[in-house]
Scaffold this active site. Structure first.
Site, PDB file in Angstrom:
ATOM      1  N   HIS A   1      -5.471  -7.250  -3.537  1.00 27.97           N
ATOM      2  CA  HIS A   1      -6.292  -7.353  -2.326  1.00 27.97           C
ATOM      3  C   HIS A   1      -6.285  -8.771  -1.749  1.00 27.97           C
ATOM      4  O   HIS A   1      -6.878  -8.997  -0.693  1.00 27.97           O
ATOM      5  CB  HIS A   1      -7.732  -6.933  -2.631  1.00 27.97           C
ATOM      6  CG  HIS A   1      -7.967  -5.460  -2.489  1.00 27.97           C
ATOM      7  ND1 HIS A   1      -8.911  -4.785  -3.232  1.00 27.97           N
ATOM      8  CD2 HIS A   1      -7.381  -4.530  -1.713  1.00 27.97           C
ATOM      9  CE1 HIS A   1      -8.898  -3.506  -2.900  1.00 27.97           C
ATOM     10  NE2 HIS A   1      -7.967  -3.331  -1.981  1.00 27.97           N
TER      11      HIS A   1
ATOM     12  N   HIS B   1       0.368   4.018  -2.934  1.00 28.70           N
ATOM     13  CA  HIS B   1      -0.190   5.331  -2.641  1.00 28.70           C
ATOM     14  C   HIS B   1       0.798   6.456  -2.943  1.00 28.70           C
ATOM     15  O   HIS B   1       0.376   7.595  -3.177  1.00 28.70           O
ATOM     16  CB  HIS B   1      -0.661   5.387  -1.192  1.00 28.70           C
ATOM     17  CG  HIS B   1      -1.968   4.698  -0.972  1.00 28.70           C
ATOM     18  ND1 HIS B   1      -2.917   5.138  -0.074  1.00 28.70           N
ATOM     19  CD2 HIS B   1      -2.509   3.591  -1.566  1.00 28.70           C
ATOM     20  CE1 HIS B   1      -3.976   4.327  -0.108  1.00 28.70           C
ATOM     21  NE2 HIS B   1      -3.731   3.379  -1.006  1.00 28.70           N
TER      22      HIS B   1
ATOM     23  N   ARG C   1       0.823  -1.215   0.000  1.00 33.39           N
ATOM     24  CA  ARG C   1       0.000   0.000   0.000  1.00 33.39           C
ATOM     25  C   ARG C   1       0.857   1.265   0.000  1.00 33.39           C
ATOM     26  O   ARG C   1       0.525   2.267  -0.654  1.00 33.39           O
ATOM     27  CB  ARG C   1      -0.915  -0.040   1.219  1.00 33.39           C
ATOM     28  CG  ARG C   1      -1.919   1.095   1.302  1.00 33.39           C
ATOM     29  CD  ARG C   1      -2.949   0.806   2.382  1.00 33.39           C
ATOM     30  NE  ARG C   1      -3.720   1.996   2.692  1.00 33.39           N
ATOM     31  CZ  ARG C   1      -3.748   2.584   3.883  1.00 33.39           C
ATOM     32  NH1 ARG C   1      -3.043   2.087   4.884  1.00 33.39           N
ATOM     33  NH2 ARG C   1      -4.478   3.659   4.082  1.00 33.39           N
TER      34      ARG C   1
ATOM     35  N   ASP D   1     -14.697  -4.062  -5.495  1.00 27.59           N
ATOM     36  CA  ASP D   1     -14.335  -5.457  -5.756  1.00 27.59           C
ATOM     37  C   ASP D   1     -15.428  -6.140  -6.575  1.00 27.59           C
ATOM     38  O   ASP D   1     -15.149  -6.811  -7.572  1.00 27.59           O
ATOM     39  CB  ASP D   1     -14.135  -6.216  -4.439  1.00 27.59           C
ATOM     40  CG  ASP D   1     -13.014  -5.652  -3.585  1.00 27.59           C
ATOM     41  OD1 ASP D   1     -11.979  -5.273  -4.147  1.00 27.59           O
ATOM     42  OD2 ASP D   1     -13.189  -5.587  -2.355  1.00 27.59           O
TER      43      ASP D   1
ATOM     44  N   TRP E   1      -9.819  -9.979   2.682  1.00 24.71           N
ATOM     45  CA  TRP E   1     -10.472 -10.340   1.422  1.00 24.71           C
ATOM     46  C   TRP E   1     -10.347 -11.839   1.157  1.00 24.71           C
ATOM     47  O   TRP E   1     -11.165 -12.406   0.431  1.00 24.71           O
ATOM     48  CB  TRP E   1      -9.818  -9.584   0.266  1.00 24.71           C
ATOM     49  CG  TRP E   1     -10.194  -8.144   0.138  1.00 24.71           C
ATOM     50  CD1 TRP E   1     -11.163  -7.613  -0.669  1.00 24.71           C
ATOM     51  CD2 TRP E   1      -9.600  -7.034   0.818  1.00 24.71           C
ATOM     52  NE1 TRP E   1     -11.205  -6.249  -0.528  1.00 24.71           N
ATOM     53  CE2 TRP E   1     -10.249  -5.849   0.377  1.00 24.71           C
ATOM     54  CE3 TRP E   1      -8.575  -6.899   1.753  1.00 24.71           C
ATOM     55  CZ2 TRP E   1      -9.917  -4.583   0.837  1.00 24.71           C
ATOM     56  CZ3 TRP E   1      -8.241  -5.639   2.211  1.00 24.71           C
ATOM     57  CH2 TRP E   1      -8.903  -4.498   1.763  1.00 24.71           C
TER      58      TRP E   1
END
Length: 423
Positions: free
Chosen positions: A242, A113, A109, A303, A274
């Protein structure tokens, strides 16, 4: 992108990452980087200590070259290309960090980002956003989409301190790619040498990253990722990341406080994942969404859109059935994402993967070119080969016939024979 949480909840949000500030440059400067650096990184020079003029890549590299040839006055230094040796060392330390903190999801992440703010419609760097290390500044860390990422900075800052010759922009992307690989994912074809922005005033505005539950999920994904220059296949492939991580409602507003898959960790318990094995990178994200058999597994609106939108569904169905195809497309998309908006020095980037060994030439066997059956000694083979190659020959290319020389030899032979017969 919906929040992926690391397992270290003990980290607090009081962390204030220190921006790397290089010393002022004079004509005789020799201390641009610490002495411990085995290979000093290249640096860009700017007329201001706190701001880099908005130049295009070509103009900035040209200005950099001119400045490197002649640096006078109190010019600021913005470190650019990272030290390849230190990059390799940092990668090994990241691997060890992942083993003890289970922070694979939040490292992925972190890289995403930092790069995901890129706008292809803006040419100037750093206004265009992208992978430039701006996420280390508090003003950007406070963006709602970056909730919890201060924890990743807390984890990775000691590695940055140990390897000052690596830029933040490179370190974030190195950590992200390494986390994918260490979780069982594909090898990411990465390159390094990203330039860091110099101050918080160069951070992108808020609102550049995807939301988890927009009114029109499929269109929202396209709006965000098309702005970065990515296509439908790359959107779906990247969504497959994910498969790692959990969402915590107290931070993102999505997911359950805990499930049967997260209540015991590893790492800090809690959140909703997930996938069942949320620290293993595979194609289970697509399979689980398609089958919809477990309420303890998270499915966000963005999703679900992957199987509801006709264009997205083509790729989602493919990846659910074919993990090899998913790995191939994911690796390419991840590498592309990691390069978005980045200014590289050198422009072609730096590879830290071991170079493939050059193919070994076929050994020279003198007997192949000899009419005799007896094998020659090694020294004689080398001598024959050297003499043969000196006149233009090789084992694969016989010498061309020289007809003029042949005629002269025949005439000389006849003359000698005539002389002998006359005597």
């Amino acid at each position: 992108m919906a929040e992926r949480m690391a397992s270290s909840n003990s980290l607090n949000s009081s962390f204030r990452p220190t921006a790397y500030r290089a010393p002022a440059v004079t004509r005789s400067t020799s201390l641009l980087t610490p002495r411990s650096s085995s290979l000093s990184p290249k640096c860009h020079l700017s007329a201001s200590r706190s701001f880099v003029s908005p130049l295009s890549d070509r103009a900035l590299h040209r200005a950099s070259s001119n400045s490197k040839r002649r640096a006078t006055g109190s010019t600021a230094v913005i470190c650019a290309a990272s030290d390849p040796v230190q990059l390799k060392g940092a990668k090994e330390d990241i691997k060890e960090l992942l083993k003890t903190t289970f922070s694979h999801p939040i490292m992925v992440r972190l890289g995403w980002h930092d790069a995901g703010t890129y706008d292809k419609n803006i040419e100037e760097w750093p206004q265009r956003g992208g992978a430039n290390g701006s996420l280390r500044f508090e003003v950007e860390l406070k963006h709602a989409a970056n909730a919890g990422l201060v924890n990743s900075l807390k984890l990775i800052q000691p590695i940055k301190d140990k390897y000052p010759g690596v830029t933040y922009a490179d370190l974030f992307q190195l950590a992200s790619a390494t986390a994918i690989e260490e979780a069982g994912g594909p090898k990411i074809p990465m390159k390094y040498g990203r330039v860091d922005v110099s101050g918080p005033e160069q951070c992108p505005p808020e609102g550049k990253l995807p939301d988890a539950g927009p009114p029109s999920p499929a269109q929202h994904l396209r709006d965000v990722f098309y702005r970065m220059g990515l296509n439908d296949k790359e959107i779906v492939a990247l969504s497959g990341a994910h498969t790692l991580g959990r969402s915590r409602p107290e931070r993102s507003g999505w997911g359950k406080p805990e499930t049967k898959y997260t209540k015991d960790g590893p790492g800090a318990p809690g959140g909703q994942s997930w996938t069942v094995q949320w620290l293993k990178f595979d194609n289970s994200y697509f399979r689980d969404i398609k089958e919809k058999i477990d309420e303890d597994l998270l499915v966000l609106p963005t999703d679900a859109a992957l199987f509801e939108d006709p264009a997205f569904k083509v790729y989602a169905e493919k990846y659910a059935e074919d993990q090899e195809a998913f790995f191939k497309d994911y690796a390419e998309a991840h590498a592309k994402l990691s390069n978005l908006g980045a200014l590289f020095d050198p422009p072609e980037g730096i590879s830290i993967d071991d170079e493939a060994k050059a193919p070994t030439p076929e050994p020279f066997v003198a007997a192949k070119y000899s009419s005799g059956e007896k094998e020659l000694s090694n020294s004689m083979k080398q001598r024959l080969r050297a003499e043969y190659e000196a006149i233009g020959g090789s084992p694969d290319k016989p010498l061309k016939s020289n007809y003029f020389l042949n005629i002269m030899l025949v005439i000389a032979g006849l003359a000698i024979l005539t002389s002998l017969l006359g005597n």
